[in-house]
Write a protein that holds these residues in place. Structure first.
Motif, short mmCIF file in Angstrom:
data_model
loop_
_atom_site.label_atom_id
_atom_site.label_comp_id
_atom_site.label_asym_id
_atom_site.label_seq_id
_atom_site.Cartn_x
_atom_site.Cartn_y
_atom_site.Cartn_z
N GLU A 1 20.76 -15.58 5.34
CA GLU A 1 20.21 -14.97 4.12
C GLU A 1 18.93 -15.69 3.67
N LYS A 2 18.89 -17.00 3.84
CA LYS A 2 17.68 -17.74 3.50
C LYS A 2 16.52 -17.30 4.40
N GLY A 3 16.84 -17.10 5.69
CA GLY A 3 15.81 -16.61 6.63
C GLY A 3 15.31 -15.24 6.22
N ARG A 4 16.25 -14.37 5.83
CA ARG A 4 15.86 -13.02 5.38
C ARG A 4 15.01 -13.11 4.13
N LYS A 5 15.40 -13.99 3.22
CA LYS A 5 14.63 -14.15 1.98
C LYS A 5 13.21 -14.61 2.30
N ASN A 6 13.09 -15.58 3.20
CA ASN A 6 11.76 -16.06 3.58
C ASN A 6 10.96 -14.95 4.25
N ASN A 7 11.63 -14.17 5.09
CA ASN A 7 10.98 -13.04 5.74
C ASN A 7 10.47 -12.04 4.71
N LEU A 8 11.35 -11.72 3.76
CA LEU A 8 10.95 -10.76 2.72
C LEU A 8 9.81 -11.31 1.86
N ALA A 9 9.86 -12.60 1.57
CA ALA A 9 8.78 -13.21 0.79
C ALA A 9 7.47 -13.12 1.57
N SER A 10 7.54 -13.35 2.87
CA SER A 10 6.35 -13.24 3.71
C SER A 10 5.83 -11.81 3.72
N LEU A 11 6.75 -10.86 3.90
CA LEU A 11 6.34 -9.44 3.89
C LEU A 11 5.76 -9.04 2.53
N LEU A 12 6.35 -9.55 1.47
CA LEU A 12 5.85 -9.25 0.13
C LEU A 12 4.43 -9.80 -0.05
N GLY A 13 4.21 -11.03 0.42
CA GLY A 13 2.87 -11.62 0.36
C GLY A 13 1.88 -10.81 1.17
N GLU A 14 2.30 -10.39 2.36
CA GLU A 14 1.44 -9.58 3.21
C GLU A 14 1.14 -8.24 2.55
N SER A 15 2.17 -7.64 1.93
CA SER A 15 1.97 -6.35 1.25
C SER A 15 1.01 -6.50 0.08
N LYS A 16 1.14 -7.58 -0.66
CA LYS A 16 0.22 -7.81 -1.78
C LYS A 16 -1.21 -7.95 -1.28
N GLY A 17 -1.36 -8.66 -0.16
CA GLY A 17 -2.69 -8.79 0.43
C GLY A 17 -3.24 -7.44 0.85
N ASN A 18 -2.38 -6.61 1.45
CA ASN A 18 -2.81 -5.27 1.86
C ASN A 18 -3.17 -4.42 0.65
N ILE A 19 -2.39 -4.54 -0.40
CA ILE A 19 -2.68 -3.77 -1.63
C ILE A 19 -4.01 -4.21 -2.22
N ASP A 20 -4.25 -5.52 -2.24
CA ASP A 20 -5.53 -6.02 -2.75
C ASP A 20 -6.69 -5.48 -1.92
N THR A 21 -6.52 -5.51 -0.58
CA THR A 21 -7.56 -4.99 0.31
C THR A 21 -7.79 -3.50 0.06
N LEU A 22 -6.71 -2.75 -0.07
CA LEU A 22 -6.83 -1.31 -0.32
C LEU A 22 -7.46 -1.03 -1.68
N ASP A 23 -7.09 -1.84 -2.68
CA ASP A 23 -7.72 -1.67 -4.00
C ASP A 23 -9.23 -1.90 -3.91
N GLN A 24 -9.61 -2.95 -3.20
CA GLN A 24 -11.03 -3.24 -3.06
C GLN A 24 -11.73 -2.11 -2.32
N ARG A 25 -11.11 -1.64 -1.24
CA ARG A 25 -11.70 -0.54 -0.47
C ARG A 25 -11.78 0.72 -1.33
N ASN A 26 -10.76 0.97 -2.13
CA ASN A 26 -10.74 2.12 -3.02
C ASN A 26 -11.90 2.04 -4.03
N LYS A 27 -12.15 0.86 -4.56
CA LYS A 27 -13.25 0.68 -5.50
C LYS A 27 -14.59 0.94 -4.81
N GLU A 28 -14.71 0.44 -3.58
CA GLU A 28 -15.96 0.66 -2.83
C GLU A 28 -16.17 2.15 -2.58
#
Length: 127
Positions: free
Chosen positions: A71-98
């Motif tokens: 479960e700790k491994g899954r939590k770390n995985n999910l945290a990593s995926l969440l961080g990656e998703s936030k990065g993707n959202i930020d990139t998409l937001d920036q691209r959307n603004k452009e």
């Protein structure tokens, strides 16, 4: 002679009484030994049962520790995926603004071209 016979009878009587006491004591000792064996057997069974329960609990604890690790491994995985998703959202937001800026720029250019077209049409009509 009578005294000797009386004394002998008295000793025989005492010996018989002591033999009866000895027999009672031997019976009591045998009963106590049987109880002792029975209590040892019960104690041995209880010890074996306690060892079995202890082993079961240790196995369950190991399984829970393993599950916790998973479960700790899954939590770390999910945290990593969440961080990656936030990065993707930020990139998409920036691209959307452009893209929004480009659309606004194109709309502005389109209005300028339409105005220029209207002016040119008017000039051609007046000429």
């Amino acid at each position: 002679k009578k005294e000797l016979a009386d004394a002998t009878a008295q000793y025989k009587k005492k010996i018989r009484a002591q033999q009866v006491d000895l027999q009672a004591n031997e019976t009591l000792i045998a009963d106590l030994q049987a109880q002792n064996r029975q209590q040892k057997e019960v104690a041995s069974n209880m010890e074996a049962n306690a060892d079995r329960v202890k082993a079961e609990l240790e196995n369950k604890l190991k399984a829970l520790e393993q599950e916790l690790g998973t479960e700790k491994g899954r939590k770390n995985n999910l945290a990593s995926l969440l961080g990656e998703s936030k990065g993707n959202i930020d990139t998409l937001d920036q691209r959307n603004k452009e893209l929004q800026h480009q659309v606004e720029s194109l709309e502005s250019s389109e209005k300028a071209v339409e105005y220029q077209l209207d002016v040119t049409k008017k000039e051609l009509a007046d000429a």
